[in-house]
Scaffold this motif. Structure first.
Motif, short mmCIF file in Angstrom:
data_model
loop_
_atom_site.label_atom_id
_atom_site.label_comp_id
_atom_site.label_asym_id
_atom_site.label_seq_id
_atom_site.Cartn_x
_atom_site.Cartn_y
_atom_site.Cartn_z
N UNK A 186 0.83 -1.20 0.00
CA UNK A 186 0.00 0.00 0.00
C UNK A 186 0.87 1.26 0.00
N UNK A 187 1.96 1.25 0.75
CA UNK A 187 2.89 2.39 0.75
C UNK A 187 3.42 2.62 -0.65
N UNK A 188 3.81 1.54 -1.32
CA UNK A 188 4.32 1.66 -2.69
C UNK A 188 3.27 2.28 -3.61
N UNK A 244 3.96 3.68 -7.36
CA UNK A 244 4.41 2.44 -7.98
C UNK A 244 3.20 1.58 -8.34
N UNK A 245 3.24 1.00 -9.52
CA UNK A 245 2.09 0.26 -10.05
C UNK A 245 2.26 -1.25 -10.00
N UNK A 246 3.26 -1.74 -9.30
CA UNK A 246 3.51 -3.18 -9.22
C UNK A 246 2.41 -3.87 -8.42
N UNK A 247 1.84 -4.93 -9.00
CA UNK A 247 0.95 -5.75 -8.19
C UNK A 247 1.81 -6.65 -7.31
N UNK A 248 1.20 -7.26 -6.33
CA UNK A 248 1.89 -8.17 -5.41
C UNK A 248 1.32 -9.55 -5.63
N UNK A 249 2.18 -10.49 -5.98
CA UNK A 249 1.79 -11.88 -6.21
C UNK A 249 2.30 -12.71 -5.04
N UNK A 250 1.40 -13.49 -4.45
CA UNK A 250 1.75 -14.36 -3.33
C UNK A 250 1.50 -15.80 -3.79
N UNK A 251 2.53 -16.65 -3.68
CA UNK A 251 2.37 -18.06 -4.06
C UNK A 251 2.74 -18.95 -2.88
N UNK A 266 -5.58 -15.23 -0.23
CA UNK A 266 -5.01 -13.89 -0.02
C UNK A 266 -5.14 -12.98 -1.23
N UNK A 267 -6.26 -12.99 -1.88
CA UNK A 267 -6.50 -12.07 -3.00
C UNK A 267 -7.30 -10.90 -2.48
N UNK A 268 -6.84 -9.70 -2.82
CA UNK A 268 -7.55 -8.52 -2.36
C UNK A 268 -6.81 -7.24 -2.66
N UNK A 269 -7.07 -6.23 -1.84
CA UNK A 269 -6.51 -4.91 -2.03
C UNK A 269 -5.69 -4.55 -0.79
N UNK A 270 -4.44 -4.18 -1.02
CA UNK A 270 -3.61 -3.77 0.11
C UNK A 270 -4.09 -2.42 0.62
N UNK A 304 12.60 -1.81 -1.34
CA UNK A 304 12.00 -2.18 -2.62
C UNK A 304 12.13 -1.02 -3.61
N UNK A 305 11.86 0.19 -3.15
CA UNK A 305 11.97 1.38 -4.02
C UNK A 305 13.41 1.54 -4.49
N UNK A 306 14.37 1.31 -3.61
CA UNK A 306 15.78 1.40 -3.99
C UNK A 306 16.07 0.47 -5.18
#
Length: 173
Positions: free
Chosen positions: A46-48, A53-60, A67-71, A163-165
């Motif tokens: 959410x901070x990103x 930043x437009x990166x989605x987050x994939x959890x496997x 765990x699908x949803x909105x941060x 991550x931003x770095x």
């Protein structure tokens, strides 16, 4: 052919389409155990977003299909309408190889580990890695002669900073 995956372009496109994965994305290979420390990662995501930043987050991994949803600023709101976090569950080796190889970054916020498999997968495929600054990870960096951005896993702002770095200096990783 995608060198990072050893799979052809059609396989790669089909796997990403099957799971509705759009690039760019951040990947966390994990499970639902408490020591995997996922809530700070959702807050980090959410901070990103708030920083553009437009990166989605994939959890496997086992159990992550829930765990699908909105941060958001306190974690994850479970929903299936326009999610920015996709929980994919347990995948085949081929599927997870393709997903690892196409990630922008591998992130692992766990509080305890002995080997850090997700980071090892990232290093093997040349994907930049950001991991918890805990003794086993520091030891792994030293003895395997690999690199990663280390963060305090309890502080989403620190995770986001690392991550931003990487994302802002991608060519150096």
């Amino acid at each position: 052919s995608d060198v990072n995956n050893n799979y052809n372009e059609t396989d790669t496109k089909n796997i990403l389409k099957k799971y509705n994965i759009k690039k760019p994305y951040i990947l966390c290979g994990t499970n639902t155990a408490a020591h995997k420390n996922l809530n700070p990662l959702f807050v980090t995501h959410n901070i990103l977003k708030t920083k553009g930043f437009k990166n989605s987050l994939i959890i496997t991994g086992v159990g992550t299909e829930i765990m699908t949803g909105t941060s958001c600023d306190y974690g994850l709101i479970l929903n299936s309408k326009n999610p920015d976090v996709l929980g994919l569950g347990y995948l085949s080796n081929k599927e997870v190889d393709v997903i690892i190889g196409n990630a922008n970054i591998i992130v692992n916020p766990e509080l305890y580990t002995t080997a850090n498999g997700p980071a090892t997968d990232g290093w093997a495929k040349g994907v930049p890695v950001a991991i918890s600054n805990i003794p086993p990870n520091v030891e792994q960096l030293k003895y395997q002669n690999v690199s990663a951005e280390l963060f305090n896993p309890r502080y989403p702002d620190d995770i986001a900073e690392k991550i931003i770095k990487i994302l802002n200096n991608y060519e150096n990783y």
